[in-house]
Write an enzyme that holds these catalytic residues in place. Structure first.
Site, PDB file in Angstrom:
ATOM      1  N   GLY A 213       2.005  76.637 -72.213  1.00 19.20           N
ATOM      2  CA  GLY A 213       1.607  77.982 -72.920  1.00 19.20           C
ATOM      3  C   GLY A 213       1.986  77.735 -74.449  1.00 19.20           C
TER       4      GLY A 213
ATOM      5  N   CYS B  98       4.634  70.707 -70.399  1.00 19.26           N
ATOM      6  CA  CYS B  98       4.196  70.909 -71.652  1.00 19.26           C
ATOM      7  C   CYS B  98       4.707  71.912 -72.627  1.00 19.26           C
ATOM      8  CB  CYS B  98       2.526  71.402 -71.635  1.00 19.26           C
ATOM      9  SG  CYS B  98       1.430  70.927 -72.937  1.00 19.26           S
TER      10      CYS B  98
ATOM     11  N   ARG C 161       5.091  68.276 -81.312  1.00 22.04           N
ATOM     12  CA  ARG C 161       4.246  69.372 -80.817  1.00 22.04           C
ATOM     13  C   ARG C 161       2.768  68.908 -81.088  1.00 22.04           C
ATOM     14  NH1 ARG C 161       5.556  74.532 -83.097  1.00 22.04           N
ATOM     15  NH2 ARG C 161       3.952  75.387 -81.489  1.00 22.04           N
TER      16      ARG C 161
ATOM     17  N   ILE D  57      -3.513  69.533 -72.515  1.00 16.62           N
ATOM     18  CA  ILE D  57      -3.898  70.268 -73.530  1.00 16.62           C
ATOM     19  C   ILE D  57      -3.110  70.777 -74.405  1.00 16.62           C
ATOM     20  CG2 ILE D  57      -4.629  72.982 -73.581  1.00 16.62           C
ATOM     21  CD1 ILE D  57      -4.994  72.824 -70.581  1.00 16.62           C
TER      22      ILE D  57
ATOM     23  N   HIS E   2      -0.255  69.036 -67.016  1.00 17.86           N
ATOM     24  CA  HIS E   2      -0.412  69.897 -66.502  1.00 17.86           C
ATOM     25  C   HIS E   2      -0.737  69.918 -64.884  1.00 17.86           C
ATOM     26  CE1 HIS E   2       0.193  72.865 -69.803  1.00 17.86           C
ATOM     27  NE2 HIS E   2      -0.670  72.102 -70.486  1.00 17.86           N
TER      28      HIS E   2
ATOM     29  N   GLU F  23      -0.265  71.685 -62.405  1.00 16.14           N
ATOM     30  CA  GLU F  23      -0.783  72.911 -61.925  1.00 16.14           C
ATOM     31  C   GLU F  23      -2.407  73.146 -62.034  1.00 16.14           C
ATOM     32  OE1 GLU F  23       0.798  72.455 -64.401  1.00 16.14           O
ATOM     33  OE2 GLU F  23       0.174  73.726 -65.966  1.00 16.14           O
TER      34      GLU F  23
HETATM   35  N1  GLN Z   1       0.877  73.283 -78.000  1.00 15.69           N
HETATM   36  C1  GLN Z   1       1.661  73.790 -77.251  1.00 15.69           C
HETATM   37  C2  GLN Z   1       3.175  74.397 -77.926  1.00 15.69           C
HETATM   38  O1  GLN Z   1       3.185  73.608 -78.978  1.00 15.69           O
HETATM   39  C3  GLN Z   1       1.818  73.510 -75.811  1.00 15.69           C
HETATM   40  C4  GLN Z   1       0.495  73.274 -75.074  1.00 15.69           C
HETATM   41  C5  GLN Z   1       0.638  73.509 -73.608  1.00 15.69           C
HETATM   42  O2  GLN Z   1       1.670  73.897 -73.140  1.00 15.69           O
HETATM   43  N2  GLN Z   1      -0.336  72.969 -72.947  1.00 15.69           N
HETATM   44  O3  GLN Z   1       3.923  74.985 -77.540  1.00 15.69           O
END
Ligand code: GLN
Length: 209
Positions: free
Chosen positions: A48, A80, A111, A140, A176, A178
């Protein structure tokens, strides 16, 4: 053993759906507060937006209890943004302001480090302990693992790039599981969580058969 998904923000429904394939419904908990956290023997931290997840952990009174359960040996699979929340250090990167972290996993991550034009991609991932085909890794806006400290060890690779690590019973993945139909990683983690020492350092009794 009850398994929880931290349900504050991010791909919570996807994790719950994936877990529904491997855990009976009555053993699944959406963790929104300290009472929920106290009920689970394993926890999934979804992907997220890490800045939002950190803020909501603090607002919902989960920040310190989660840190305490981590130190007491709670098995956690962090994906993530979840990995970002647990990392010991964040390297400054393209995202601007980074959130504070729980500084638990001995890794440095940056990140959004795979670049804007590759915000989302799929790649074959090799995972320690997974027999058969490589795991279909969905990335992602993924963080990059830049450094793995002595307390952690790599468990997943995309080519030479480390994309998953483990520190005791806590796993951190930059992709991910999931979001792909493959449930091998959820199963592997839960099997290892079931065999992990409980916080008191005692093993759960095995059934005689
Ligand atoms: N880019 C998001 C972050 O820095 C992480 C992306 C993800 O959880 N898919 O929190």
């Amino acid at each position: 053993m009850r398994a929880g998904v931290l349900a504050l923000q991010g791909d919570v429904p996807e994790h719950l759906r994936a877990l529904a394939d491997v855990v009976p419904a009555h053993d699944l908990v959406a963790v929104r507060g300290p009472g929920d956290l106290a009920e689970v023997g394993a926890l999934f931290l979804p992907g997220g937006e890490s800045t939002t997840i950190v803020r909501l952990l603090q607002q919902n009174g989960l920040w310190h209890p989660l840190g305490e359960r981590l130190r007491a040996g709670l098995p956690v699979l962090a994906t993530c943004a979840g990995l970002i929340v647990l990392a010991r250090a964040l390297a400054p990167g393209p995202s601007g302001t980074d959130p504070p972290t729980l500084e638990f996993l001995d890794v440095t991550v940056r990140r959004n480090d795979y670049g804007a034009q590759r915000e989302s991609f799929e790649a074959a991932v090799r995972v320690e302990g997974l027999a058969g085909a490589p795991f279909p890794g969905v990335f992602i806006r993924a963080p990059r693992i830049l450094e793995v400290g002595a307390a952690a060890r790599p468990i997943a690779w995309w080519g030479e790039q480390v994309v998953g690590i483990r520190q005791g019973s806590v796993w951190g993945l930059t992709f991910h599981p999931e979001l792909s139909p493959d449930r091998r990683l959820h199963r592997l983690f839960l099997e290892s969580a079931a065999g992990a020492p409980t916080p008191r350092g005692t093993r759960r009794p095995r059934s005689p058969r």
